[in-house]
Design a protein around this motif. Structure first.
Motif, short mmCIF file in Angstrom:
data_model
loop_
_atom_site.label_atom_id
_atom_site.label_comp_id
_atom_site.label_asym_id
_atom_site.label_seq_id
_atom_site.Cartn_x
_atom_site.Cartn_y
_atom_site.Cartn_z
N GLY A 2 47.65 57.27 32.94
CA GLY A 2 47.37 56.10 32.11
C GLY A 2 47.41 56.44 30.62
N LYS A 3 46.79 57.57 30.27
CA LYS A 3 46.80 58.01 28.88
C LYS A 3 48.23 58.28 28.42
CE LYS A 3 42.47 60.54 28.31
NZ LYS A 3 41.92 61.88 28.07
N ARG A 4 48.98 58.92 29.29
CA ARG A 4 50.37 59.27 28.94
C ARG A 4 51.21 58.02 28.71
NH1 ARG A 4 53.90 63.51 29.16
NH2 ARG A 4 56.01 63.01 29.84
N ILE A 5 51.05 57.04 29.57
CA ILE A 5 51.80 55.79 29.42
C ILE A 5 51.43 55.11 28.10
CG2 ILE A 5 52.07 53.46 30.36
CD1 ILE A 5 51.76 54.79 33.17
N GLY A 6 50.13 55.09 27.78
CA GLY A 6 49.68 54.49 26.53
C GLY A 6 50.23 55.19 25.31
N ARG A 7 50.24 56.51 25.36
CA ARG A 7 50.74 57.28 24.22
C ARG A 7 52.25 57.09 24.05
NH1 ARG A 7 47.22 62.42 25.77
NH2 ARG A 7 45.30 61.85 24.68
N ARG A 8 52.96 57.03 25.17
CA ARG A 8 54.41 56.81 25.07
C ARG A 8 54.72 55.43 24.52
NH1 ARG A 8 56.98 59.03 30.61
NH2 ARG A 8 58.80 57.90 29.89
N ALA A 9 53.96 54.43 24.92
CA ALA A 9 54.16 53.08 24.40
C ALA A 9 53.85 53.04 22.90
CB ALA A 9 53.27 52.09 25.15
N ALA A 10 52.76 53.70 22.50
CA ALA A 10 52.40 53.73 21.08
C ALA A 10 53.48 54.46 20.27
CB ALA A 10 51.06 54.43 20.90
N LYS B 221 49.38 64.46 38.53
CA LYS B 221 48.55 65.44 39.24
C LYS B 221 47.17 65.57 38.60
CE LYS B 221 52.08 68.46 41.21
NZ LYS B 221 52.66 69.81 41.21
N LYS B 222 47.14 65.53 37.27
CA LYS B 222 45.87 65.66 36.55
C LYS B 222 45.07 64.37 36.54
CE LYS B 222 47.18 69.16 33.18
NZ LYS B 222 47.29 69.41 31.73
N GLY B 223 45.72 63.25 36.84
CA GLY B 223 45.05 61.96 36.80
C GLY B 223 45.02 61.35 35.42
N THR B 224 45.91 61.80 34.54
CA THR B 224 45.94 61.29 33.18
C THR B 224 47.21 60.48 32.90
OG1 THR B 224 46.91 63.36 32.41
CG2 THR B 224 44.52 63.17 32.28
#
Length: 50
Positions: free
Chosen positions: A29-37, A24-27
Motif C-alpha cells: 500500500g505504501k509503495r503504491i501511494g509513493r509511486r502515485a505521488a 512479502k513485507k506487507g508494505t
C-alpha cells in the motif's frame, strides 16, 4: 538489441521485483501511494519546465 531497450527491460524487471518484495513485507500500500505521488510530481515538474 540496443542499450535503451536493455535498460528499459531492466527497469521493468526491477520494478516488478520491488513490487514482489513489498508484497512479502506487507508494505504494498505504501509503495503504491509513493509511486502515485511520484507520477503526479513528475507530471507537474514536466509542465513547469516545458
Amino acid at each position: 538489441m540496443n542499450i535503451s531497450k536493455i535498460r528499459s527491460a531492466l527497469y521493468k524487471i526491477s520494478r516488478i521485483l520491488g513490487d514482489i518484495n513489498a508484497a512479502k513485507k506487507g508494505t504494498a500500500g505504501k509503495r503504491i501511494g509513493r509511486r502515485a505521488a511520484g507520477k503526479i510530481t513528475g507530471k507537474g515538474l514536466k509542465k513547469l519546465f516545458k
